[in-house]
Design a protein around this motif. Sequence first.
Motif, PDB file in Angstrom:
ATOM      1  N   ARG A 101      -1.117   1.227  -5.575  1.00 52.60           N
ATOM      2  CA  ARG A 101      -0.105   0.344  -4.998  1.00 52.60           C
ATOM      3  C   ARG A 101       1.269   0.945  -5.289  1.00 52.60           C
ATOM      4  O   ARG A 101       1.487   1.538  -6.333  1.00 52.60           O
TER       5      ARG A 101
ATOM      6  N   PRO B  29       0.835  -1.200   0.000  1.00 57.18           N
ATOM      7  CA  PRO B  29       0.000   0.000   0.000  1.00 57.18           C
ATOM      8  C   PRO B  29       0.872   1.252   0.000  1.00 57.18           C
ATOM      9  O   PRO B  29       1.988   1.233   0.503  1.00 57.18           O
TER      10      PRO B  29
ATOM     11  N   ASP C 258      -0.733   7.554   1.023  1.00 57.85           N
ATOM     12  CA  ASP C 258      -2.159   7.632   0.741  1.00 57.85           C
ATOM     13  C   ASP C 258      -2.754   6.226   0.766  1.00 57.85           C
ATOM     14  O   ASP C 258      -2.581   5.464  -0.181  1.00 57.85           O
ATOM     15  N   ALA C 259      -3.453   5.900   1.854  1.00 53.06           N
ATOM     16  CA  ALA C 259      -4.009   4.551   2.020  1.00 53.06           C
ATOM     17  C   ALA C 259      -4.924   4.160   0.863  1.00 53.06           C
ATOM     18  O   ALA C 259      -5.048   2.986   0.532  1.00 53.06           O
ATOM     19  N   ASP C 260      -5.561   5.137   0.242  1.00 55.48           N
ATOM     20  CA  ASP C 260      -6.462   4.848  -0.885  1.00 55.48           C
ATOM     21  C   ASP C 260      -5.755   5.030  -2.227  1.00 55.48           C
ATOM     22  O   ASP C 260      -6.373   4.888  -3.279  1.00 55.48           O
TER      23      ASP C 260
END
Length: 165
Positions: A92, A83, A87-89
Motif C-alpha cells: 500500500r 494501491p 505495482d498492483a501487487d
Amino acid sequence: MTINFDVRRAEPADAPSMARVHVDTWRESYRGLMSDDVLDDPALLSRRESFWAAALTDPRYNQNSVAVASSEGALIGIAMSGPSPEDADGPRQLYLLYAYAAYHGSGVGTALLNAVIDRTASAALWVADPNPRAQAFYRKNGFVADGAVKIEDEVRAVRMIRTIR
C-alpha cells in the motif's frame, strides 16, 4: 503536547475543509522547497477542493483509504493511502499525510497514518527531500529510505518503505 482530537474516515462533505488543510499545510511545509508561484496560486484552493471531491466520490478511488483528524470541530490533518501506482501487487502507498504545524508532535500524524495503513502492513511513500522532520516521523513509524529518488513539481522526493515480514 496533549490535545484532544478525533480521527475518522473522510466524507464527501469534508472536501472543502480538507482542501483548506491541504493548501495551508503545503504552504507551511514546502515554502522554500516548492515555487512560491505554485504555493500562492489563487486557484490552488479550488483545485485542491476539486481533487478532494473526486477522491471522496469517484469510483476510481474506491480502493483508497482517506482519513481526517479534527479538534474542537475543525479539521487539523488529512491522510490518504491506496494501491501502489507502480505495482498492483506491491505494498500500500501513503499518498499524503498533512497536519498543521501547531499539531506536530501531538500524535495526530501517527493516528492518521494508522487510520489509512494498518500498522502491521508493509507500505511505501514518497517524502520531500530535504524535509528532516517528516523523514524522522516516518523513520519512527518503521519506514526507511530505499534509495529511490524522483523530482515532481520541482520538488525532490525520496521513497521510504516499511517492510513487515
